[in-house]
Design an enzyme around this catalytic site. Structure first.
Site, mmCIF file in Angstrom:
data_model
loop_
_atom_site.group_PDB
_atom_site.id
_atom_site.type_symbol
_atom_site.label_atom_id
_atom_site.label_comp_id
_atom_site.label_asym_id
_atom_site.label_seq_id
_atom_site.Cartn_x
_atom_site.Cartn_y
_atom_site.Cartn_z
ATOM 1 N N CYS A 68 0.874 -1.177 0.000
ATOM 2 C CA CYS A 68 0.000 0.000 0.000
ATOM 3 C C CYS A 68 0.913 1.229 0.000
ATOM 4 C CB CYS A 68 -0.882 -0.011 1.224
ATOM 5 S SG CYS A 68 0.107 0.023 2.714
ATOM 6 N N HIS B 234 5.893 -6.472 7.803
ATOM 7 C CA HIS B 234 5.772 -7.880 8.146
ATOM 8 C C HIS B 234 6.027 -8.728 6.917
ATOM 9 C CE1 HIS B 234 3.327 -6.933 11.943
ATOM 10 N NE2 HIS B 234 4.576 -7.221 12.248
ATOM 11 N N HIS C 16 3.729 1.374 10.654
ATOM 12 C CA HIS C 16 2.775 1.084 11.744
ATOM 13 C C HIS C 16 2.770 2.155 12.827
ATOM 14 C CE1 HIS C 16 2.138 -2.807 10.180
ATOM 15 N NE2 HIS C 16 3.180 -3.411 10.676
ATOM 16 N N HIS D 149 -0.914 -6.376 17.870
ATOM 17 C CA HIS D 149 -0.327 -5.804 16.653
ATOM 18 C C HIS D 149 0.406 -4.506 16.990
ATOM 19 C CE1 HIS D 149 0.030 -4.044 12.655
ATOM 20 N NE2 HIS D 149 -0.155 -5.272 12.189
ATOM 21 N N GLU E 270 0.844 -1.802 15.445
ATOM 22 C CA GLU E 270 0.118 -0.555 15.168
ATOM 23 C C GLU E 270 -0.806 -0.231 16.333
ATOM 24 O OE1 GLU E 270 -2.332 -0.328 11.516
ATOM 25 O OE2 GLU E 270 -3.665 0.975 12.689
ATOM 26 N N CYS F 4 -8.205 2.242 6.960
ATOM 27 C CA CYS F 4 -7.579 2.890 5.803
ATOM 28 C C CYS F 4 -8.341 2.546 4.534
ATOM 29 C CB CYS F 4 -6.132 2.414 5.736
ATOM 30 S SG CYS F 4 -5.378 2.676 4.172
ATOM 31 N N SER G 281 1.758 -10.961 8.971
ATOM 32 C CA SER G 281 1.069 -9.759 8.492
ATOM 33 C C SER G 281 -0.424 -9.845 8.759
ATOM 34 C CB SER G 281 1.338 -9.596 6.992
ATOM 35 O OG SER G 281 0.317 -8.851 6.392
ATOM 36 N N SER G 282 -0.883 -8.899 9.584
ATOM 37 C CA SER G 282 -2.290 -8.920 9.993
ATOM 38 C C SER G 282 -3.217 -8.704 8.799
ATOM 39 C CB SER G 282 -2.466 -7.864 11.077
ATOM 40 O OG SER G 282 -3.583 -7.103 10.885
ATOM 41 N N ASN G 283 -2.878 -7.762 7.901
ATOM 42 C CA ASN G 283 -3.805 -7.504 6.783
ATOM 43 C C ASN G 283 -3.834 -8.670 5.808
ATOM 44 O OD1 ASN G 283 -2.343 -6.620 4.130
ATOM 45 N ND2 ASN G 283 -1.137 -5.802 5.817
HETATM 46 FE FE1 F3S Z 1 -1.002 1.131 4.246
HETATM 47 FE FE2 F3S Z 1 -1.088 3.287 5.586
HETATM 48 FE FE3 F3S Z 1 -3.244 2.151 4.839
HETATM 49 S S1 F3S Z 1 0.360 1.687 5.846
HETATM 50 S S2 F3S Z 1 -2.789 0.027 4.788
HETATM 51 S S3 F3S Z 1 -1.788 3.063 3.514
HETATM 52 S S4 F3S Z 1 -2.821 2.936 6.798
#
Ligand code: F3S
Length: 482
Positions: free
Chosen positions: A12, A40, A75, A124, A126, A192, A220-222
């Site tokens: 991202c 991560h 983070h 996490h 963050e 986000c 990696s959480s996402n």
């Molecule tokens: Fe990436 Fe920032 Fe969003 S690190 S996931 S653009 S909050």
């Protein structure tokens, strides 16, 4: 195979900036640190480490620094870390993603009057960082039960924020529960936008495809959230870390047999059905990994790879195989070739009364000779008997050259002599060479062990002649000389 790769897959905006900065700083000539792993993703972290970047894990590590620059990752960190860096005069570059900084600012401001609730994973980094920007009470909630059971302490007003990568649908569900509680709760959606788009696209693709691959680091959480979202829509969703990980899991003999990802894909190829595979990747997955995975999954490459993974065998080769199944009359063998092979009873032994189930079982290793690559039904014709015969032939040849005495059972009494079988090779002993005395009834030798030397060895003509008489004569000579 059709492959659909999510446009939003991979780094991202925030991660991109932080990683680029870390690489850029390795050229600065200064000692570079990151506070926590920059992302991560162990591939990227290891590569940066090779370029001299050291990862600091805790506040104590900052105490040891005397020079160099610390990079704060996307983070973000708790306020105490920023304060510590400033107090110690340590040079740092704050690469906290602006969307995370926004949450820090909200929490810092709101916590003047409100308790803070953060929706997210309490472990996490963050979320740990966000907690560290609250001036007062802050709690973290990750499950529906926690939200349902939540009661503000002393009916104090509350401000709810979210981890940037939290599952958007779950967050909406939690918001409904909070609003029904009737307390003074202000909620700010801090998920986000990149995460929402990422999750929405993954969801859409997962609904369309037969098999979904999520690429990411298990930490990696996402990436794990993408996996969770895709799994709800596509049962055949798999998590892979790198292209190498995927490659290993697809190839037979890679040590990952039984991995259902390989099984699913192999069965797709076998059935020849037109299928689609979806690919997405966590925000911390570098583009080159996504491209490699995409390449592997593209129809041509995957089939090529599958083809290459099979052994190349030729008629006459002697190969090691594994018994797949066995009946009284034939043995199915996996020799690593694209088709399985068959050893029929008469290619296993000369003994027609033999029941093959009494000599081998599934899983047994077996050495076989390739007789024909295709028997007309697509199976390979194999022989075990010929492998044994070749081995024994060598033993007989050595015995012939060295005049070694052999011992074997008489398996047949025929007109004019005896047949002694050395494994699968019949050696004929003419009546005149059976004994040093005349034996009228050769039948007395049936099923008896007999010692002999090879008097003729001619594999081309299949002439294997034994001489037992000379053995007896030599024995007698030896006794007489005592
Ligand atoms: Fe990436 Fe920032 Fe969003 S690190 S996931 S653009 S909050």
């Amino acid at each position: 195979m059709k492959v659909i790769t999510a446009k939003t897959a991979g780094f991202c905006f925030g991660v991109h900036k932080a990683v680029d900065k870390a690489y850029e700083m390795t050229e600065s000539g200064k000692k570079i640190y990151t506070y926590g792993a920059i992302i991560h993703n162990s591939e990227v972290v290891n590569e940066l480490e090779k370029k001299g970047v050291t990862v600091l894990e805790e506040p104590n590590d900052l105490e040891k620094i005397t020079d160099g620059i610390v990079i704060i990752r996307a983070h973000g960190v708790a306020k105490e870390i920023i304060d510590l860096l400033n107090d110690k005069g340590i040079e740092y570059i704050d690469m906290t993603c602006p969307f995370v900084t926004r949450i820090h600012d909200i929490v810092w401001e709101q916590s003047k009057e409100r308790d803070i609730v953060i929706i997210g994973n309490p472990k996490h980094p963050e979320v740990e960082g966000i907690v560290g920007w609250s001036r007062g009470r802050a709690s973290v909630m990750n499950t529906k039960e926690e939200v349902e059971n939540f009661v503000p302490e002393d009916s104090h007003p509350v401000c709810v924020v979210s981890q940037t990568t939290f599952n958007f649908n779950k967050f909406k569900e939690f918001v409904e529960i909070f609003t029904k509680k009737g307390y003074d709760i202000s909620i700010v959606n801090t998920i986000c936008n990149a995460t929402i788009q990422h999750q929405e696209e993954a969801k859409r693709i997962a609904q369309e495809v037969d098999l979904m691959i999520v690429i990411g680091d298990p930490k990696s959480s996402n990436s794990r959230k993408l996996f969770e979202i895709c799994s709800e829509r596509c049962k055949k969703t798999y998590f892979v870390q790198t292209a190498e990980d995927l490659r290993k899991r697809l190839l037979p003999g890679s040590g990952c047999e039984g991995d259902s990802l390989g099984d699913e894909l192999h069965s797709f190829i076998d059935t020849g059905s037109v299928r689609t595979v979806g690919i997405t990747a966590g925000a911390s997955t570098p583009n080159y990994i996504i491209e490699e995975v995409q390449k592997i999954m593209s129809e041509q490459t995957f089939e090529q790879m599958l083809e290459e993974s099979f052994k190349n065998i030729h008629t006459g080769d002697v190969v090691e195989g594994t018994v797949i199944s066995v009946t009284a009359n034939e043995i199915a063998v996996n020799v690593g070739y694209k088709s399985d092979g068959i050893v029929s009873k008469n290619e296993y032994s000369n003994d027609n009364s033999l029941d093959l189930t009494t000599v081998v079982k599934p899983g047994d290793p077996i050495t076989v000779k390739v007789i024909k690559l295709n028997d007309g039904d697509g199976q390979v014709v194999l022989s075990h008997k010929r492998v044994v015969a070749e081995k024994v032939s060598k033993i007989l040849e050595d015995a012939f050259n060295e005049k070694t005495v052999l011992k074997a059972k008489v398996t047949e009494v025929v007109k004019g002599g005896l047949v002694a079988t050395v494994d699968e090779i019949p050696v004929f002993i003419p009546a005149s060479l059976v004994s040093d005395t005349f034996t009228k009834n050769l039948g007395v030798y049936a099923d008896q062990e007999i010692e002999f030397v090879m008097s003729e060895f001619n594999p081309k003509k299949r002439r294997y002649i034994g001489d037992a008489r000379v053995v007896l004569e030599e024995k007698k000579k030896a006794i007489n000389s005592l």
